[in-house]
Design a protein around this motif. Structure first.
Motif, mmCIF file in Angstrom:
data_model
loop_
_atom_site.group_PDB
_atom_site.id
_atom_site.type_symbol
_atom_site.label_atom_id
_atom_site.label_comp_id
_atom_site.label_asym_id
_atom_site.label_seq_id
_atom_site.Cartn_x
_atom_site.Cartn_y
_atom_site.Cartn_z
ATOM 1 N N ALA A 139 0.676 -1.424 0.104
ATOM 2 C CA ALA A 139 0.018 0.018 -0.031
ATOM 3 C C ALA A 139 0.683 1.199 0.244
ATOM 4 N N GLN A 140 0.359 2.085 -0.725
ATOM 5 C CA GLN A 140 1.267 3.537 -0.992
ATOM 6 C C GLN A 140 1.185 4.320 0.480
ATOM 7 N N ALA A 141 2.083 4.562 1.162
ATOM 8 C CA ALA A 141 1.993 5.385 2.513
ATOM 9 C C ALA A 141 1.985 6.688 2.143
ATOM 10 N N VAL A 144 -6.451 4.522 -0.163
ATOM 11 C CA VAL A 144 -7.593 3.418 -0.675
ATOM 12 C C VAL A 144 -8.538 4.102 -1.637
ATOM 13 N N ILE A 145 -8.669 3.518 -2.783
ATOM 14 C CA ILE A 145 -9.615 4.138 -3.821
ATOM 15 C C ILE A 145 -10.315 3.364 -4.492
ATOM 16 N N VAL A 172 -4.408 -2.173 6.099
ATOM 17 C CA VAL A 172 -4.369 -2.215 4.584
ATOM 18 C C VAL A 172 -3.581 -3.500 4.058
ATOM 19 N N PRO A 173 -4.181 -4.795 4.089
ATOM 20 C CA PRO A 173 -3.082 -5.664 3.715
ATOM 21 C C PRO A 173 -2.647 -5.850 2.170
ATOM 22 N N ASP A 174 -1.467 -6.482 2.068
ATOM 23 C CA ASP A 174 -0.747 -6.388 0.784
ATOM 24 C C ASP A 174 -1.714 -7.094 -0.247
ATOM 25 N N THR A 180 -14.084 -4.704 6.968
ATOM 26 C CA THR A 180 -15.208 -3.795 6.361
ATOM 27 C C THR A 180 -15.297 -2.490 7.723
ATOM 28 N N ASP A 181 -14.798 -2.741 8.896
ATOM 29 C CA ASP A 181 -14.879 -1.879 9.861
ATOM 30 C C ASP A 181 -13.813 -0.772 9.764
ATOM 31 N N ALA A 182 -12.692 -1.164 9.048
ATOM 32 C CA ALA A 182 -11.615 -0.324 8.515
ATOM 33 C C ALA A 182 -12.153 0.722 7.663
ATOM 34 N N LEU A 183 -12.746 0.365 6.677
ATOM 35 C CA LEU A 183 -13.401 1.156 5.601
ATOM 36 C C LEU A 183 -14.212 1.950 6.223
ATOM 37 N N GLU A 184 -15.295 1.702 6.950
ATOM 38 C CA GLU A 184 -16.361 2.439 7.592
ATOM 39 C C GLU A 184 -16.036 3.344 8.607
#
Length: 492
Positions: free
Chosen positions: A2-4, A12-13, A214-216, A222-226
């Motif tokens: 993931a791009q830091a 995340v897009i 954010v895993p490779d 879902t909870d991380a996105l929300e």
């Protein structure tokens, strides 16, 4: 990886790509989709949403959607249905949009891109049919500064395919790569024309999420996105625009977080002219649209269409075949499959000439000259026989390669003349052997200092003498043969 953005945040897009389908008429009526001479002229009671008008589904739009589904290896269910998406906006004449909700025509597909030379599969959650709204023209400024806004309903009802990705993209650069690949596939399918104004529009959802969430490989929980307030950026209309808009938005969100401010969940407008995103409104939730089944359109059975419709060879497969069948390297194969029309043109040339010769002429000479003139292969593909004749003139030794590239090809593109006419008019036929030998002898006699330099071992002087011979022959001598003849004469 993931791009830091910071040491503890990652980009995340996910994308919602709206693609206009190439059909002769609109999706629910018989109005043409071709550009109109004046606003609000390609319209009828159906696409204007007048009371009592009823939609009739365009078969060509459904066929295009099925082909897209097969190209992205999506699940195409046996039946699909349409819904009404209710919202009020000036460009939406009915006050609702006919779209698809819980029964999209394409589900769970993938599109593979290359990131840092490695393949990456981007998941397509769904791709569904819908109608395009009209278009707004902001007069005297942008969306937030215009004196007033005009509405043109000519575009209303144009068939759209909305392609929704999973949040699998990790940088603005990846987004640009994905859009380029998607557009390439759509053009190969013959369902999309990138030259049409407004043919591709992008809404991008972007979040900054703790990098350790954010895993490779695999899905983000879902909870991380929300937990991360997602920002939607609208009004993106190009690959380059998408990269610029999202790069700006990454920086904006990063700066907000660094200052201790929360990132609001909102919809923002990309102002291309100013290079900034502007807040438009709070982000709508699904419930705000009050979806319900479109009663005027029956459930559509597509199982037979899915099995019957064929799709052409897609870019990646054609690229691989070019490398295997013609022995091309990756770069040449990529250039020659950049569009279906370029690939078709190359194969037509390769039927008559060595593949390496055909590849050099098409990928390097022709495409280079076309790009310089802001032209496309479609501007000259009807002149295939003339282009093959040009290569034949070089292949048979009638003209030099240099003259073919620098005079004949350029004149063909600039003036529209055929190769034989240009060769005759410019006197470009190769000089005969006697004339070349006379020119060599004259160049040696007239340039004793250069001859002395050659005899002293300064081989660069040979190039000077070659130039003198080419001047004397009007460029009609073969430079390689002249070089060899000079070396023989001078014992170099």
């Amino acid at each position: 990886m993931a791009q830091a953005v910071e040491s503890d945040l990652a980009v995340v897009i996910g994308l919602e790509v709206h693609v206009q389908l190439e059909t002769e008429t609109k999706i629910f009526c018989g109005c043409p989709t071709t550009p109109a001479d004046a606003p609000n002229t390609n319209v009828c009671p159906i696409c204007l949403g007048l009371p009592g008008s009823l939609p009739v589904l365009n078969r060509a739009a459904v066929e295009a959607a099925v082909r897209i589904g097969k190209a992205i290896e999506a699940d195409i269910p046996s039946e699909t249905a349409f819904h009404r998406k209710n919202y009020f906006y000036p460009d939406l004449p009915k006050g609702f949009q006919i779209t698809q909700y819980d029964a999209p025509i394409c589900q769970a597909g993938t599109l593979e891109i290359r990131v840092d030379g490695q393949p990456k599969a981007v998941r397509i959650e769904r791709a569904h049919l819908e109608e395009d709204p009209g278009s707004l023209q902001h007069v005297g400024g942008g969306i937030d500064t215009a004196d007033y806004t005009l509405v043109d309903y000519n575009r209303a009802g144009t068939p759209l395919m909305e392609i929704v990705t999973a949040p699998d993209l990790r940088s603005p650069a990846e987004v640009r790569t994905f859009l380029k690949k998607l557009e390439e596939v759509l053009e190969y399918l013959g369902v999309f024309d990138s030259g049409r104004d407004g043919s591709l529009r992008v809404d991008a959802n972007i979040s900054l999420i703790p990098a350790d969430r954010v895993p490779d490989v695999g899905e983000i929980e879902t909870d991380a996105l929300e937990a991360a307030n997602r920002t939607e950026v609208k009004n993106i209309s190009s690959h380059k625009g998408a990269e610029k808009a999202l790069a700006y938005e990454v920086t904006r969100q990063k700066n907000a977080i660094e200052r201790g401010r929360a990132v609001e969940q909102e919809t923002r407008h990309w102002d291309e002219s100013r290079g900034v995103t502007l807040s438009m409104r709070a982000k709508e939730a699904e419930k705000d649209y009050r979806y319900f089944r479109e009663a005027d359109l029956p459930v559509l059975q597509v199982a037979d269409w899915r099995d019957r419709l064929e799709i052409p060879e897609l870019p990646a497969a054609r690229r691989d075949r070019f490398r295997e069948a013609y022995g091309l390297d990756r770069e040449a194969a990529s250039k020659l499959t950049s569009t279906k029309q370029v690939a078709d043109f190359f194969e037509a040339v390769a039927e008559e000439f060595d593949p390496d010769v055909a590849a050099t002429w098409v990928a390097d000479n022709l495409l280079g000259e076309l790009n310089y003139r802001d032209m496309a292969i479609t501007d000259v593909d009807h002149r295939l026989d003339e282009f093959r004749r040009l290569i034949e003139l070089v292949d048979t030794g009638t003209i030099t390669r240099k003259n073919a590239e620098e005079i004949v090809l350029r004149t063909m593109l600039d003036e529209g003349s055929d190769p034989d006419t240009i060769v005759e008019a410019e006197g470009l036929e190769k000089a005969d052997t006697d004339a070349v030998e006379r020119a060599v002898d004259e160049a040696i006699e007239e340039n004793p200092s250069a001859v002395a330099d050659v005899e002293a071992g300064e081989t660069d002087a040979i190039n000077f003498l070659v130039g003198q011979v080419m001047q004397k022959t009007g460029g009609s001598a073969d430079p390689g043969a002249v070089n060899q003849l000079l070396r023989e004469r001078l014992g170099a």
